[in-house]
Design a protein around this motif. Structure first.
Motif, PDB file in Angstrom:
ATOM      1  N   MET A  16     -17.421 -38.002  31.491  1.00 42.52           N
ATOM      2  CA  MET A  16     -16.211 -38.016  32.307  1.00 42.52           C
ATOM      3  C   MET A  16     -15.780 -39.447  32.616  1.00 42.52           C
ATOM      4  O   MET A  16     -14.585 -39.729  32.745  1.00 42.52           O
ATOM      5  N   ASN A  19     -13.744 -40.509  29.748  1.00 41.33           N
ATOM      6  CA  ASN A  19     -12.393 -39.948  29.867  1.00 41.33           C
ATOM      7  C   ASN A  19     -11.558 -40.735  30.873  1.00 41.33           C
ATOM      8  O   ASN A  19     -10.378 -41.018  30.636  1.00 41.33           O
ATOM      9  N   CYS A  20     -12.153 -41.096  31.995  1.00 44.64           N
ATOM     10  CA  CYS A  20     -11.421 -41.868  33.006  1.00 44.64           C
ATOM     11  C   CYS A  20     -11.030 -43.244  32.481  1.00 44.64           C
ATOM     12  O   CYS A  20      -9.936 -43.740  32.771  1.00 44.64           O
ATOM     13  N   GLY A  22     -10.392 -43.926  29.371  1.00 44.25           N
ATOM     14  CA  GLY A  22      -9.280 -43.679  28.467  1.00 44.25           C
ATOM     15  C   GLY A  22      -7.972 -43.468  29.204  1.00 44.25           C
ATOM     16  O   GLY A  22      -6.929 -43.991  28.802  1.00 44.25           O
ATOM     17  N   VAL A  23      -8.019 -42.728  30.289  1.00 45.89           N
ATOM     18  CA  VAL A  23      -6.809 -42.504  31.092  1.00 45.89           C
ATOM     19  C   VAL A  23      -6.325 -43.814  31.710  1.00 45.89           C
ATOM     20  O   VAL A  23      -5.116 -44.100  31.716  1.00 45.89           O
ATOM     21  N   SER A  52      -6.571 -45.765  23.578  1.00 49.75           N
ATOM     22  CA  SER A  52      -6.918 -44.938  24.731  1.00 49.75           C
ATOM     23  C   SER A  52      -6.990 -43.465  24.352  1.00 49.75           C
ATOM     24  O   SER A  52      -7.888 -42.742  24.788  1.00 49.75           O
ATOM     25  N   MET A  56     -10.295 -41.043  24.636  1.00 50.26           N
ATOM     26  CA  MET A  56     -10.307 -39.759  25.335  1.00 50.26           C
ATOM     27  C   MET A  56     -10.690 -38.604  24.417  1.00 50.26           C
ATOM     28  O   MET A  56     -11.311 -37.641  24.857  1.00 50.26           O
ATOM     29  N   PRO A  60     -16.231 -38.635  24.190  1.00 50.54           N
ATOM     30  CA  PRO A  60     -17.012 -37.540  24.788  1.00 50.54           C
ATOM     31  C   PRO A  60     -17.577 -36.576  23.752  1.00 50.54           C
ATOM     32  O   PRO A  60     -18.705 -36.100  23.886  1.00 50.54           O
TER      33      PRO A  60
END
Length: 73
Positions: A16, A19-20, A22-23, A52, A56, A60
């Motif tokens: 996660m 993912n953060c 990437g965001v 990015s 994402m 992961p």
């Protein structure tokens, strides 16, 4: 909480966190694209946005595949 649960939790947090990251990169890319006055800044924003999206989508999944429990023989 036993050791296996702790390891699973830490791995989930790592996925996660990817993912953060990437965001955050995508938001930064949008800021760059929104304020870009030159072609170089526009190209930088587009490259950062694509990178990015890759982070994402791919990181992961790669981590989950790496940590997959091996099938019982």
């Amino acid at each position: 909480m036993n050791e296996a649960d702790r390891v699973a939790r830490n791995r989930y947090f790592l996925m996660m966190g990817a993912n953060c990251a990437g965001v955050a990169g995508a938001v930064l890319a949008l800021l760059i694209l929104g304020r870009a006055k030159t072609t170089e800044l526009t190209m930088l924003g587009i490259a950062l946005m694509l990178a990015s999206f890759w982070v994402m989508a791919a990181i992961p999944r790669m981590l989950a595949r790496r940590w997959r429990t091996p099938p019982e023989a």
